[in-house]
Design a protein around this motif. Structure first.
Motif, PDB file in Angstrom:
ATOM      1  N   ARG A   2       1.151   5.125  -3.146  1.00  9.64           N
ATOM      2  CA  ARG A   2      -0.214   4.713  -2.845  1.00  9.64           C
ATOM      3  C   ARG A   2      -0.512   5.065  -1.404  1.00  9.64           C
ATOM      4  O   ARG A   2       0.398   5.407  -0.638  1.00  9.64           O
ATOM      5  CB  ARG A   2      -0.410   3.212  -3.080  1.00  9.64           C
ATOM      6  CG  ARG A   2       0.455   2.314  -2.201  1.00  9.64           C
ATOM      7  CD  ARG A   2       0.174   0.847  -2.474  1.00  9.64           C
ATOM      8  NE  ARG A   2       1.040  -0.036  -1.712  1.00  9.64           N
ATOM      9  CZ  ARG A   2       0.825  -0.407  -0.453  1.00  9.64           C
ATOM     10  NH1 ARG A   2      -0.239   0.062   0.194  1.00  9.64           N
ATOM     11  NH2 ARG A   2       1.652  -1.218   0.166  1.00  9.64           N
ATOM     12  N   THR A   3      -1.771   5.009  -1.087  1.00  4.67           N
ATOM     13  CA  THR A   3      -2.166   5.341   0.278  1.00  4.67           C
ATOM     14  C   THR A   3      -1.861   4.175   1.200  1.00  4.67           C
ATOM     15  O   THR A   3      -1.531   3.074   0.757  1.00  4.67           O
ATOM     16  CB  THR A   3      -3.654   5.691   0.327  1.00  4.67           C
ATOM     17  OG1 THR A   3      -4.405   4.636  -0.282  1.00  4.67           O
ATOM     18  CG2 THR A   3      -3.929   6.996  -0.389  1.00  4.67           C
ATOM     19  N   LEU A   4      -1.984   4.414   2.497  1.00  3.98           N
ATOM     20  CA  LEU A   4      -1.641   3.394   3.481  1.00  3.98           C
ATOM     21  C   LEU A   4      -2.536   3.511   4.690  1.00  3.98           C
ATOM     22  O   LEU A   4      -3.222   4.516   4.887  1.00  3.98           O
ATOM     23  CB  LEU A   4      -0.188   3.536   3.920  1.00  3.98           C
ATOM     24  CG  LEU A   4       0.204   4.759   4.768  1.00  3.98           C
ATOM     25  CD1 LEU A   4       1.465   4.459   5.555  1.00  3.98           C
ATOM     26  CD2 LEU A   4       0.417   5.986   3.923  1.00  3.98           C
ATOM     27  N   LYS A  23       3.498   5.956 -11.564  1.00  4.11           N
ATOM     28  CA  LYS A  23       2.445   6.953 -11.371  1.00  4.11           C
ATOM     29  C   LYS A  23       1.734   6.678 -10.055  1.00  4.11           C
ATOM     30  O   LYS A  23       1.339   5.540  -9.777  1.00  4.11           O
ATOM     31  CB  LYS A  23       1.458   6.873 -12.544  1.00  4.11           C
ATOM     32  CG  LYS A  23       0.320   7.876 -12.477  1.00  4.11           C
ATOM     33  CD  LYS A  23      -0.570   7.693 -13.694  1.00  4.11           C
ATOM     34  CE  LYS A  23      -1.753   8.644 -13.682  1.00  4.11           C
ATOM     35  NZ  LYS A  23      -2.609   8.492 -14.880  1.00  4.11           N
ATOM     36  N   PRO A  24       1.549   7.684  -9.208  1.00  2.00           N
ATOM     37  CA  PRO A  24       0.844   7.449  -7.930  1.00  2.00           C
ATOM     38  C   PRO A  24      -0.650   7.281  -8.146  1.00  2.00           C
ATOM     39  O   PRO A  24      -1.194   7.716  -9.166  1.00  2.00           O
ATOM     40  CB  PRO A  24       1.145   8.723  -7.136  1.00  2.00           C
ATOM     41  CG  PRO A  24       1.281   9.779  -8.193  1.00  2.00           C
ATOM     42  CD  PRO A  24       1.937   9.096  -9.369  1.00  2.00           C
ATOM     43  N   THR A  25      -1.291   6.643  -7.186  1.00  2.00           N
ATOM     44  CA  THR A  25      -2.757   6.578  -7.227  1.00  2.00           C
ATOM     45  C   THR A  25      -3.317   7.979  -7.011  1.00  2.00           C
ATOM     46  O   THR A  25      -2.634   8.874  -6.507  1.00  2.00           O
ATOM     47  CB  THR A  25      -3.298   5.642  -6.135  1.00  2.00           C
ATOM     48  OG1 THR A  25      -2.991   6.215  -4.852  1.00  2.00           O
ATOM     49  CG2 THR A  25      -2.699   4.245  -6.233  1.00  2.00           C
ATOM     50  N   VAL A  26      -4.569   8.161  -7.405  1.00  2.00           N
ATOM     51  CA  VAL A  26      -5.190   9.479  -7.249  1.00  2.00           C
ATOM     52  C   VAL A  26      -5.211   9.892  -5.784  1.00  2.00           C
ATOM     53  O   VAL A  26      -4.936  11.047  -5.437  1.00  2.00           O
ATOM     54  CB  VAL A  26      -6.613   9.466  -7.839  1.00  2.00           C
ATOM     55  CG1 VAL A  26      -7.347  10.770  -7.500  1.00  2.00           C
ATOM     56  CG2 VAL A  26      -6.561   9.272  -9.346  1.00  2.00           C
ATOM     57  N   ALA A  27      -5.550   8.940  -4.877  1.00  2.00           N
ATOM     58  CA  ALA A  27      -5.614   9.267  -3.455  1.00  2.00           C
ATOM     59  C   ALA A  27      -4.235   9.630  -2.920  1.00  2.00           C
ATOM     60  O   ALA A  27      -4.076  10.578  -2.137  1.00  2.00           O
ATOM     61  CB  ALA A  27      -6.208   8.105  -2.667  1.00  2.00           C
TER      62      ALA A  27
END
Length: 287
Positions: free
Chosen positions: A147-149, A47-51
């Motif tokens: 996830r974001t980066l 599952k991806p992060t919300v961001a």
């Protein structure tokens, strides 16, 4: 990329656009519709992060094209060491990142999820990284972010820590036509820079000419005023010379009258003396 990879990437791209609270159910349904190894791969998708989901929404809605174009322009300006354009592009980059971050929050809110301040910061950092780095841009544009980066996360692409499915590669080397187009843009930029410099020189020359013309006009006005003053002074001098000549003539005439008066006075005095002597002599005879 093989067909199984393509199928997994398509599944991941579709699932990572689903709101976080619906992700597990959507993944289960998608895996159930698949078969063999692909079903297991879909089930294993994290599952991806919300961001990250919010950034994936931007990609799905086609809002990151401007950022990618800006990325190419930034790299070109860096290659050309064009400080002026880098400054303008840097300002544009900040504006684009801020606008896309707001849009990601709006897209998330439309799907019932409010981005926290921390999530918004993560979205902004991810978009900024995509603008500044080709590999980050490829990861973001995949629409499969886990996830974001930020700029320091790009090496994680090789470990599969950022993107679900296959690891996206950066854009291939430019083709001959692309290189020609780049050369043409650079030539146009050089011509534009030369035109700006010529305009600056012409503007400076025009300002210098205007200053000199103003000084020349002032000098002419001063010369005219002094010429007029000199003419008045000459006229005054001529009048003063004439007055002096008249005064000298009057003084000479009065001097002559004075000499005549003196001579007459002396003559009268002598006559009066003779008369006194004659009178005195007559008295003596009578006595």
């Amino acid at each position: 990329m093989s067909d199984p990879d393509a199928s997994l990437d398509d599944a991941a791209r579709a699932l990572y656009g689903v709101a976080p609270e619906g992700f597990v159910a959507a993944r289960t349904a998608r895996a159930a519709a698949a078969s063999g190894p692909l079903a297991a791969q879909i089930t294993a998708l994290r599952k991806p992060t919300v961001a990250a989901w919010a950034v994936n929404l931007l990609v799905g809605e086609g809002y990151l094209a401007e950022a990618v174009e800006l990325s190419a322009a930034l790299r070109e300006a860096q290659d050309d060491l064009d400080a002026r354009e880098l400054t303008a592009l840097g300002r544009q980059r900040r504006q684009v990142v801020a606008a896309l971050t707001r849009r990601a929050a709006e897209l998330a809110a439309a799907r019932g999820t409010t981005l926290s301040p921390g999530a918004r910061d993560a979205v902004s950092a991810t978009i900024n990284a995509a603008v500044l780095d080709e590999r980050a841009a490829a990861a973001v544009l995949s629409g499969r972010l886990l996830r974001t980066l930020d700029g320091g996360d790009v090496d994680a692409l090789d470990r599969g820590d950022l993107v679900a499915g296959s690891v996206p590669s950066a854009a291939p080397p430019p083709s001959a036509s692309s290189r020609d187009e780049l050369a043409s843009r650079r030539a146009q930029k050089a011509a534009a820079a030369a035109a700006r410099e010529a305009e600056r020189v012409a503007s400076d020359a025009a300002r210098a000419l205007a200053r000199l013309e103003a000084r020349a006009a002032s000098a002419r006005e001063l010369a005219d005023a002094r010429r007029e003053r000199a003419a008045h002074l000459r006229a005054d001098l001529e009048r003063a010379d004439a007055d002096a000549a008249d005064a000298e003539a009057e003084a000479a005439r009065l001097d002559a009258e004075r000499e005549a008066a003196r001579a007459a006075a002396e003559t009268a005095a002598r006559e009066a003396e003779r008369a006194r002597r004659a009178l005195a002599s007559g008295r003596d005879h009578d006595g």
